[in-house]
Design a protein around this motif. Structure first.
Motif, PDB file in Angstrom:
ATOM      1  N   HIS A 171     -12.477  -5.457 -78.647  1.00  0.00           N
ATOM      2  CA  HIS A 171     -11.390  -4.736 -79.303  1.00  0.00           C
ATOM      3  C   HIS A 171     -11.930  -3.622 -80.182  1.00  0.00           C
ATOM      4  CE1 HIS A 171      -7.704  -4.089 -81.642  1.00  0.00           C
ATOM      5  NE2 HIS A 171      -7.069  -4.777 -80.708  1.00  0.00           N
ATOM      6  N   LEU A 172     -11.181  -2.519 -80.262  1.00  0.00           N
ATOM      7  CA  LEU A 172     -11.583  -1.394 -81.099  1.00  0.00           C
ATOM      8  C   LEU A 172     -11.756  -1.792 -82.555  1.00  0.00           C
ATOM      9  CD1 LEU A 172      -9.362   1.567 -79.830  1.00  0.00           C
ATOM     10  CD2 LEU A 172     -11.827   1.285 -79.509  1.00  0.00           C
ATOM     11  N   ASN A 173     -10.980  -2.749 -83.035  1.00  0.00           N
ATOM     12  CA  ASN A 173     -11.096  -3.177 -84.428  1.00  0.00           C
ATOM     13  C   ASN A 173     -12.502  -3.654 -84.777  1.00  0.00           C
ATOM     14  OD1 ASN A 173      -8.421  -2.671 -84.958  1.00  0.00           O
ATOM     15  ND2 ASN A 173      -7.767  -4.796 -84.876  1.00  0.00           N
ATOM     16  N   ALA A 174     -13.263  -4.059 -83.767  1.00  0.00           N
ATOM     17  CA  ALA A 174     -14.599  -4.611 -84.004  1.00  0.00           C
ATOM     18  C   ALA A 174     -15.701  -3.682 -83.500  1.00  0.00           C
ATOM     19  CB  ALA A 174     -14.725  -5.986 -83.343  1.00  0.00           C
ATOM     20  N   LEU A 175     -15.371  -2.405 -83.283  1.00  0.00           N
ATOM     21  CA  LEU A 175     -16.343  -1.429 -82.788  1.00  0.00           C
ATOM     22  C   LEU A 175     -16.717  -0.451 -83.897  1.00  0.00           C
ATOM     23  CD1 LEU A 175     -17.857   0.094 -80.427  1.00  0.00           C
ATOM     24  CD2 LEU A 175     -15.729   1.401 -80.144  1.00  0.00           C
ATOM     25  N   THR A 176     -18.024  -0.226 -84.067  1.00  0.00           N
ATOM     26  CA  THR A 176     -18.532   0.833 -84.931  1.00  0.00           C
ATOM     27  C   THR A 176     -19.438   1.717 -84.082  1.00  0.00           C
ATOM     28  OG1 THR A 176     -18.592  -0.755 -86.769  1.00  0.00           O
ATOM     29  CG2 THR A 176     -19.677   1.370 -87.122  1.00  0.00           C
ATOM     30  N   ILE A 177     -19.211   3.017 -84.127  1.00  0.00           N
ATOM     31  CA  ILE A 177     -19.940   3.926 -83.239  1.00  0.00           C
ATOM     32  C   ILE A 177     -20.431   5.139 -84.029  1.00  0.00           C
ATOM     33  CG2 ILE A 177     -17.772   5.039 -82.559  1.00  0.00           C
ATOM     34  CD1 ILE A 177     -20.731   4.488 -80.183  1.00  0.00           C
ATOM     35  N   LYS A 178     -21.614   5.625 -83.710  1.00  0.00           N
ATOM     36  CA  LYS A 178     -22.115   6.853 -84.337  1.00  0.00           C
ATOM     37  C   LYS A 178     -21.231   8.024 -83.916  1.00  0.00           C
ATOM     38  CE  LYS A 178     -27.014   5.556 -84.502  1.00  0.00           C
ATOM     39  NZ  LYS A 178     -28.359   5.807 -83.905  1.00  0.00           N
ATOM     40  N   LYS A 179     -20.832   8.830 -84.881  1.00  0.00           N
ATOM     41  CA  LYS A 179     -20.031  10.003 -84.527  1.00  0.00           C
ATOM     42  C   LYS A 179     -20.838  10.957 -83.656  1.00  0.00           C
ATOM     43  CE  LYS A 179     -16.964  13.629 -86.033  1.00  0.00           C
ATOM     44  NZ  LYS A 179     -16.362  14.436 -87.103  1.00  0.00           N
ATOM     45  N   SER A 180     -22.134  11.037 -83.894  1.00  0.00           N
ATOM     46  CA  SER A 180     -22.970  11.937 -83.099  1.00  0.00           C
ATOM     47  C   SER A 180     -22.966  11.559 -81.627  1.00  0.00           C
ATOM     48  CB  SER A 180     -24.403  11.926 -83.639  1.00  0.00           C
ATOM     49  OG  SER A 180     -24.966  10.621 -83.581  1.00  0.00           O
ATOM     50  N   ALA A 181     -22.864  10.256 -81.318  1.00  0.00           N
ATOM     51  CA  ALA A 181     -22.823   9.813 -79.920  1.00  0.00           C
ATOM     52  C   ALA A 181     -21.504  10.219 -79.268  1.00  0.00           C
ATOM     53  CB  ALA A 181     -23.007   8.303 -79.843  1.00  0.00           C
ATOM     54  N   ILE A 182     -20.405  10.091 -80.010  1.00  0.00           N
ATOM     55  CA  ILE A 182     -19.106  10.510 -79.484  1.00  0.00           C
ATOM     56  C   ILE A 182     -19.107  12.004 -79.188  1.00  0.00           C
ATOM     57  CG2 ILE A 182     -16.652  10.754 -80.038  1.00  0.00           C
ATOM     58  CD1 ILE A 182     -16.796   8.211 -81.620  1.00  0.00           C
ATOM     59  N   GLU A 183     -19.669  12.762 -80.107  1.00  0.00           N
ATOM     60  CA  GLU A 183     -19.681  14.215 -79.935  1.00  0.00           C
ATOM     61  C   GLU A 183     -20.641  14.639 -78.824  1.00  0.00           C
ATOM     62  OE1 GLU A 183     -17.470  15.817 -81.118  1.00  0.00           O
ATOM     63  OE2 GLU A 183     -16.825  14.905 -82.994  1.00  0.00           O
ATOM     64  N   LYS A 184     -21.768  13.962 -78.721  1.00  0.00           N
ATOM     65  CA  LYS A 184     -22.755  14.315 -77.696  1.00  0.00           C
ATOM     66  C   LYS A 184     -22.156  14.267 -76.302  1.00  0.00           C
ATOM     67  CE  LYS A 184     -27.276  12.952 -75.847  1.00  0.00           C
ATOM     68  NZ  LYS A 184     -28.430  12.020 -75.996  1.00  0.00           N
ATOM     69  N   TYR A 185     -21.346  13.256 -76.058  1.00  0.00           N
ATOM     70  CA  TYR A 185     -20.767  13.070 -74.722  1.00  0.00           C
ATOM     71  C   TYR A 185     -19.298  13.492 -74.658  1.00  0.00           C
ATOM     72  CZ  TYR A 185     -25.060  10.478 -74.030  1.00  0.00           C
ATOM     73  OH  TYR A 185     -26.396  10.130 -73.953  1.00  0.00           O
ATOM     74  N   ASN A 186     -18.811  14.107 -75.737  1.00  0.00           N
ATOM     75  CA  ASN A 186     -17.433  14.607 -75.788  1.00  0.00           C
ATOM     76  C   ASN A 186     -16.432  13.516 -75.398  1.00  0.00           C
ATOM     77  OD1 ASN A 186     -15.460  16.574 -76.272  1.00  0.00           O
ATOM     78  ND2 ASN A 186     -15.403  17.194 -74.120  1.00  0.00           N
ATOM     79  N   LEU A 187     -16.600  12.362 -75.983  1.00  0.00           N
ATOM     80  CA  LEU A 187     -15.750  11.219 -75.666  1.00  0.00           C
ATOM     81  C   LEU A 187     -14.491  11.236 -76.526  1.00  0.00           C
ATOM     82  CD1 LEU A 187     -18.589   8.558 -75.438  1.00  0.00           C
ATOM     83  CD2 LEU A 187     -17.125   9.307 -73.555  1.00  0.00           C
ATOM     84  N   ARG A 188     -13.362  11.100 -75.854  1.00  0.00           N
ATOM     85  CA  ARG A 188     -12.072  11.046 -76.537  1.00  0.00           C
ATOM     86  C   ARG A 188     -11.174  10.051 -75.812  1.00  0.00           C
ATOM     87  NH1 ARG A 188     -14.875  13.453 -79.484  1.00  0.00           N
ATOM     88  NH2 ARG A 188     -14.404  15.339 -80.723  1.00  0.00           N
ATOM     89  N   PHE A 189     -10.110   9.645 -76.478  1.00  0.00           N
ATOM     90  CA  PHE A 189      -9.128   8.767 -75.863  1.00  0.00           C
ATOM     91  C   PHE A 189      -8.252   9.573 -74.910  1.00  0.00           C
ATOM     92  CE2 PHE A 189     -10.449   6.579 -79.623  1.00  0.00           C
ATOM     93  CZ  PHE A 189     -10.438   5.240 -79.270  1.00  0.00           C
ATOM     94  N   ARG A 194      -0.450   5.631 -72.691  1.00  0.00           N
ATOM     95  CA  ARG A 194       0.226   5.142 -73.897  1.00  0.00           C
ATOM     96  C   ARG A 194      -0.192   3.701 -74.216  1.00  0.00           C
ATOM     97  NH1 ARG A 194       3.740   7.875 -77.488  1.00  0.00           N
ATOM     98  NH2 ARG A 194       3.698  10.044 -76.836  1.00  0.00           N
ATOM     99  N   VAL A 195      -0.674   2.975 -73.233  1.00  0.00           N
ATOM    100  CA  VAL A 195      -1.336   1.689 -73.460  1.00  0.00           C
ATOM    101  C   VAL A 195      -2.656   1.720 -72.698  1.00  0.00           C
ATOM    102  CG1 VAL A 195       0.776   0.361 -73.846  1.00  0.00           C
ATOM    103  CG2 VAL A 195      -0.120   0.596 -71.531  1.00  0.00           C
ATOM    104  N   HIS A 196      -3.557   0.835 -73.062  1.00  0.00           N
ATOM    105  CA  HIS A 196      -4.873   0.716 -72.427  1.00  0.00           C
ATOM    106  C   HIS A 196      -5.786   1.909 -72.687  1.00  0.00           C
ATOM    107  CE1 HIS A 196      -3.205  -2.785 -70.583  1.00  0.00           C
ATOM    108  NE2 HIS A 196      -2.487  -2.132 -69.694  1.00  0.00           N
ATOM    109  N   GLN A 197      -5.445   2.758 -73.686  1.00  0.00           N
ATOM    110  CA  GLN A 197      -6.393   3.824 -74.028  1.00  0.00           C
ATOM    111  C   GLN A 197      -7.704   3.223 -74.523  1.00  0.00           C
ATOM    112  OE1 GLN A 197      -4.028   3.083 -76.399  1.00  0.00           O
ATOM    113  NE2 GLN A 197      -2.431   4.625 -76.397  1.00  0.00           N
TER     114      GLN A 197
END
Length: 312
Positions: A171-189, A194-197
């Motif tokens: 679950h997302l509630n239990a995820l911590t992620i480096k912002k740099s990793a999200i930006e490196k791979y341009n990851l977005r929802f 509207r569900v299962h994002q």
């Protein structure tokens, strides 16, 4: 010390929001809490304004048109506005436990680790919510994976490609992620979901980033279950369930092809996508296409979605 931005999408959560926010404020590691108000029809906006005015760590944002755009778009806005080195998520009707970042602080000492995930528990806030949740998920105390894993093993596990059953969700509630990793791979929802994002995001994240399990045998956050939980309203293998799963796996298949994933992964995602595609067809056309698909890919009968083939 970790420097964390906690992103909370807010939609009609007036009765839960203060508890949710207070649970995040408890941690020195939390630099800021970003409330993304999504045009609630209750007094959530008023509560957000009150919370933000009373604490400099709490920041309130709305979409550019102040409209309702869904949880995925709200989390994306939070990612854009976040200034912390790490990002964590929290649903507005859920809350963190005191051990939420306990494992993260140790695991992130390894610079190779991009993200840490753990287990969440459940609290039944209404009797109707409890009945609906247990009808769908049984009396499962934890949303977690079955064994510790990291790196590619996490991605393979989420696709059911591991010898042991890894589990299909964290679950997302239990995820911590480096912002740099999200930006490196341009990851977005994916804002079209509207569900299962969250499932879509977690699978993509686990492919690109080096994730590692943290505390998976006890909860680090609590999901509040009540009358208005959307996910429990959908009966498993119902037409609505199959349609939403189809949209999820269609999104993942398009992503797998676009990013030229290894053939093993593309094939597994395709089989899952095709299963829910077939589940929505009817009559003789459906059964002709099932036979044709089995002739081409008999492995489809081994997927965890094979049940869908035989539902009309």
């Amino acid at each position: 010390m970790l420097n964390i931005s906690v992103i909370i999408p807010v939609y009609n959560a007036a009765q839960f929001l203060e508890k949710s926010v207070q649970s995040a404020l408890h941690f020195d590691e939390v630099k800021e809490i970003l409330l993304i108000e999504d045009k609630s029809t209750d007094n959530s906006l008023e509560i957000c304004e009150k919370l933000a005015s009373g604490n400099s760590r709490i920041k309130l944002f709305q979409h550019h048109d102040k409209g309702n755009h869904g949880a995925g778009a709200s989390r994306n806005l939070g990612i854009e506005k976040a200034t912390g080195n790490f990002i964590a998520f929290l649903d507005a009707d859920d809350y963190y436990l005191p051990n939420r970042f306990e494992a993260d602080k140790e695991i992130f000492r390894d610079p190779a680790i991009d993200g840490v995930f753990g287990a969440i528990g459940v609290e039944y806030l209404t009797e109707k919510g409890r009945q609906e949740f247990q009808a769908k998920f049984k009396d499962i105390p934890l949303t977690t994976v079955n064994y510790p894993a990291e790196g590619e093993e996490v991605f393979r596990g989420l696709l059911s490609l591991t010898p042991k059953i890894f589990g299909t969700f964290f679950h997302l509630n239990a995820l911590t992620i480096k912002k740099s990793a999200i930006e490196k791979y341009n990851l977005r929802f994916n804002e079209n979901l509207r569900v299962h994002q969250d499932s879509d995001f977690n699978i993509k994240l686990s492919y690109f980033c080096h994730l590692k399990s943290g505390i998976i045998d006890k909860a680090v956050a609590i999901r509040g279950v009540h009358d208005n939980n959307r996910i429990t309203k959908i009966i498993q293998y119902s037409p609505e369930y199959n349609e939403r799963q189809f949209i999820l796996w269609q999104s993942l298949y398009h992503w797998a092809v676009t990013n030229n994933l290894p053939s093993e992964y593309r094939k597994r995602i395709y089989l899952s996508f095709k299963s829910f595609d077939l589940s929505q067809q009817k009559g003789l056309r459906k059964y002709f296409n099932i036979v044709w698909e089995v002739i081409k890919n008999y492995e489809i009968l081994r997927t965890r979605y094979r049940y869908n083939y035989y539902k009309s």
